[in-house]
Design an enzyme around this catalytic site. Structure first.
Site, mmCIF file in Angstrom:
data_model
loop_
_atom_site.group_PDB
_atom_site.id
_atom_site.type_symbol
_atom_site.label_atom_id
_atom_site.label_comp_id
_atom_site.label_asym_id
_atom_site.label_seq_id
_atom_site.Cartn_x
_atom_site.Cartn_y
_atom_site.Cartn_z
ATOM 1 C CE LYS A 176 -1.512 2.954 2.732
ATOM 2 N NZ LYS A 176 -1.638 4.195 1.937
ATOM 3 C CD GLU A 251 14.193 0.738 7.517
ATOM 4 O OE1 GLU A 251 14.750 -0.247 7.046
ATOM 5 O OE2 GLU A 251 14.796 1.646 8.133
ATOM 6 C CB CYS A 285 13.552 8.992 7.856
ATOM 7 S SG CYS A 285 14.248 7.932 6.611
ATOM 8 C CD GLU A 383 11.399 12.573 11.356
ATOM 9 O OE1 GLU A 383 10.245 12.269 11.702
ATOM 10 O OE2 GLU A 383 12.080 11.857 10.621
HETATM 11 P P1 NAP Z 1 2.955 8.321 8.203
HETATM 12 O O1 NAP Z 1 1.829 9.208 8.464
HETATM 13 O O2 NAP Z 1 3.372 7.377 9.250
HETATM 14 O O3 NAP Z 1 2.611 7.556 6.846
HETATM 15 C C1 NAP Z 1 3.410 6.520 6.321
HETATM 16 C C2 NAP Z 1 2.530 5.491 5.655
HETATM 17 O O4 NAP Z 1 1.656 4.947 6.636
HETATM 18 C C3 NAP Z 1 1.636 6.051 4.543
HETATM 19 O O5 NAP Z 1 1.482 5.074 3.542
HETATM 20 C C4 NAP Z 1 0.326 6.273 5.269
HETATM 21 O O6 NAP Z 1 -0.774 6.209 4.391
HETATM 22 C C5 NAP Z 1 0.321 5.081 6.203
HETATM 23 N N1 NAP Z 1 -0.547 5.226 7.365
HETATM 24 C C6 NAP Z 1 -0.828 6.339 8.071
HETATM 25 N N2 NAP Z 1 -1.691 6.050 9.083
HETATM 26 C C7 NAP Z 1 -1.964 4.723 8.995
HETATM 27 C C8 NAP Z 1 -2.781 3.815 9.737
HETATM 28 N N3 NAP Z 1 -3.496 4.211 10.788
HETATM 29 N N4 NAP Z 1 -2.813 2.529 9.355
HETATM 30 C C9 NAP Z 1 -2.095 2.096 8.299
HETATM 31 N N5 NAP Z 1 -1.300 2.898 7.554
HETATM 32 C C10 NAP Z 1 -1.222 4.200 7.905
HETATM 33 O O7 NAP Z 1 4.283 9.104 7.864
HETATM 34 P P2 NAP Z 1 4.511 10.171 6.733
HETATM 35 O O8 NAP Z 1 4.095 11.488 7.261
HETATM 36 O O9 NAP Z 1 3.922 9.721 5.473
HETATM 37 O O10 NAP Z 1 6.089 10.088 6.568
HETATM 38 C C11 NAP Z 1 6.937 10.806 7.350
HETATM 39 C C12 NAP Z 1 7.526 9.954 8.460
HETATM 40 O O11 NAP Z 1 8.072 8.742 7.953
HETATM 41 C C13 NAP Z 1 8.656 10.639 9.130
HETATM 42 O O12 NAP Z 1 8.553 10.486 10.517
HETATM 43 C C14 NAP Z 1 9.897 9.937 8.611
HETATM 44 O O13 NAP Z 1 10.998 10.000 9.431
HETATM 45 C C15 NAP Z 1 9.412 8.557 8.404
HETATM 46 N N6 NAP Z 1 10.200 7.910 7.386
HETATM 47 C C16 NAP Z 1 11.081 6.961 7.773
HETATM 48 C C17 NAP Z 1 11.896 6.357 6.832
HETATM 49 C C18 NAP Z 1 12.893 5.311 7.243
HETATM 50 O O14 NAP Z 1 13.448 4.643 6.396
HETATM 51 N N7 NAP Z 1 13.168 5.122 8.491
HETATM 52 C C19 NAP Z 1 11.793 6.697 5.490
HETATM 53 C C20 NAP Z 1 10.849 7.665 5.135
HETATM 54 C C21 NAP Z 1 10.056 8.263 6.103
HETATM 55 P P3 NAP Z 1 -1.445 7.526 3.788
HETATM 56 O O15 NAP Z 1 -0.330 8.400 3.363
HETATM 57 O O16 NAP Z 1 -2.232 6.975 2.650
HETATM 58 O O17 NAP Z 1 -2.269 8.119 4.875
#
Ligand code: NAP
Length: 479
Positions: A176, A251, A285, A383
């Protein structure tokens, strides 16, 4: 490009709409214009994707590794062949400049090539037994259906980095992508289809994260769940996986320290900090979140860093002169702006940037540099995920290591030094999964990307990345 810009989800080798007929819009972050709409799949369609992946598992896992390699390499070749179209799609939905989009796509494709080959090197063990009539043998087998949820900041490589390892190990996948950036995922599915993956091996489900996430984390046929995204969501999904005791890798967020010692090569340190801080408009990240500079070189570093930051061109990603594109959404802009404002209100000094550039669009924030930042400020702990660089002065190695480790996160850290002793000792003392020494690029197919503490667990890349998709079976053979 039109062939690659799909308008359906991809399940069991077929392009599908939602049962309900519902769709959601995807927006170009640079213009806020709608690119198109995609199926808003629900529980039933997600279950069908899991069933398809489950049904395809015996065939895919039963293939000779060398034959899986051929399919994966074909996929890699097609991605490279279509890179320019993929770049356009990625920039259109995510905003990053073309040159960065190309780097991401080719880097991500590199994981496919790597795991095509690495899948042929999944060795077992033969362990000496204590009895003449016993043999102890360890074999490694793919876990089964692997489900994945990926973020919007790297819409292409976050998918290939996970899927390549899973597919190379013999797992089938249901992915997804983030709602903001699903087109890159579907373009990869189109090329996977052309590469000849058997039906059901590779599936992309689009739609509401919570609905789809609940199925993927609870379905008994899903044996492995891999997530990249925020720590808050990762914790929830980990808990959801507990009931069916899935193998999980996460991650999550980071709060990377970027430490410049007084003996560092200043040119390299300034360039490294610029790349690490402002890549993808600061939305990675592993972005330098806290830049620590030794007091003896602080003023020199600050001058050079501010000069280079001012030279960065903010603009639309499809303009070749652009260095920094828009942020993904207005919430992201507001959060970065709030952290900046909180720091300034509490005594930090702004050296450049920090302006909203409404002339370009509502999601553009001019890259900013601030100093006199204190650990008590929000920007130290949270962050930033935006183009705001926060500089801190330090005077001793012990002090900076303590500050660097003073966070719940443990993804990436960076140090710049020419002192050999320091180059070994400081990384060993840092509580992080990855440390760049005079280097700001960390995601490579042959290297294990991943964090410790609340940045998660599991690794993507290298031989270690396969372990997340493999289970060990030990056989005690007596005769
Ligand atoms: P996010 O809100 O956690 O979203 C990430 C993914 O999770 C998206 O596909 C999102 O879908 C999905 N998601 C959100 N709520 C969910 C739920 N309740 N159930 C299932 N899936 C859910 O994070 P983001 O704002 O997109 O990304 C930023 C964060 O990701 C930052 O904290 C960053 O550090 C972290 N990140 C970490 C890495 C790593 O390798 N460690 C790499 C990239 C990003 P939708 O977008 O469709 O809502």
């Amino acid at each position: 490009m039109s062939k690659l810009l799909k308008d359906k989800a991809y399940i069991n080798g077929t392009w599908v709409a939602a049962d309900s007929g519902k769709t959601f819009d995807v927006t170009n972050p640079a213009t806020e214009k709608t690119i198109g709409n995609l199926p808003d799949l629900g529980e039933a369609e997600t279950e069908r994707a899991v069933d398809a992946a489950h049904k395809a598992f015996p065939e895919w896992s039963g293939m000779l590794a060398v034959d899986r390699q051929k399919v994966l390499e074909k996929w890699y070749d097609l991605i490279v062949e279509h890179v320019d179209d993929l770049v356009e799609i990625l920039t259109m939905e995510q905003g990053k400049p073309h040159k960065e989009a190309k780097g991401e796509i080719l880097n991500g494709a590199g994981f496919i090539k790597w795991y095509a080959e690495e899948g042929r090197r999944i060795y077992g063990d033969n362990i000496p037994s204590n009895a003449d009539n016993q043999r102890i043998v360890v074999i490694k087998q793919p876990v089964g259906v692997a489900a994945m949820i990926t973020p919007w900041n790297f819409p292409s490589s976050m998918i290939t980095r996970k899927a390549a390892a899973a597919l190379g190990a013999g797992c089938t996948v249901v992915i997804k992508p983030a709602e903001a950036t699903p087109y890159s995922a579907l373009a990869l599915a189109h090329l996977a289809d052309q590469a000849g993956f058997p039906k059901g091996v590779f599936n992309i489900v689009t739609g509401d994260a919570k609905t789809i996430g609940e199925v993927l984390t609870s379905h008994p046929k899903v044996k492995k769940f891999s997530f990249t995204g925020s720590t808050a969501v990762g914790k929830k999904l980990m808990a959801q996986c507990a009931d069916s005791v899935k193998k999980v890798s996460l991650e999550l967020g980071g709060n990377a320290p970027f430490v410049i010692f007084e003996d560092a090569d200043m040119d390299k340190a300034v360039d490294g900090a610029i790349t690490s801080k402002f890549r993808n408009a600061g939305q990675t990240c592993i972005c330098a979140n806290r830049i620590f500079v030794h007091e003896n070189i602080y003023d020199d570093f600050l001058n050079r860093f501010v000069e280079k930051t001012k030279a960065l061109k903010l603009g639309h990603g499809d303009d070749d002169k652009t260095d920094i594109g828009p942020m993904i959404n207005r919430d992201g802009v507001e959060k970065a702006y709030e952290l900046l404002k909180d720091a300034i209100d509490n005594g930090a000094e702004l050296h450049c940037g920090g302006e909203m550039r409404d002339d370009l669009g509502p999601r553009f924030l001019e890259p900013a540099v601030i100093t006199d930042v204190k650990p008590s400020m929000r920007i130290f702990k949270e962050e930033i995920f935006g183009p705001v660089a926060a500089l801190y002065k330090f005077s001793s190695t012990d002090e900076v290591v303590k500050m660097a480790n003073d966070t719940q996160y443990g993804l990436a850290a960076y140090i710049y030094t020419n002192d050999l002793k320091r180059a070994w000792e400081v990384p060993e003392a840092l509580d992080y999964g990855m440390v760049g020494v005079n280097s700001s690029l960390l995601s490579l197919p042959q290297a294990p990307f991943g964090g410790v503490k609340q940045s998660g667990f599991g690794r993507e890349g290298a031989k270690y990345g396969l372990d997340d998709y493999i289970q060990i079976k030990y056989m005690s053979v007596q005769f």
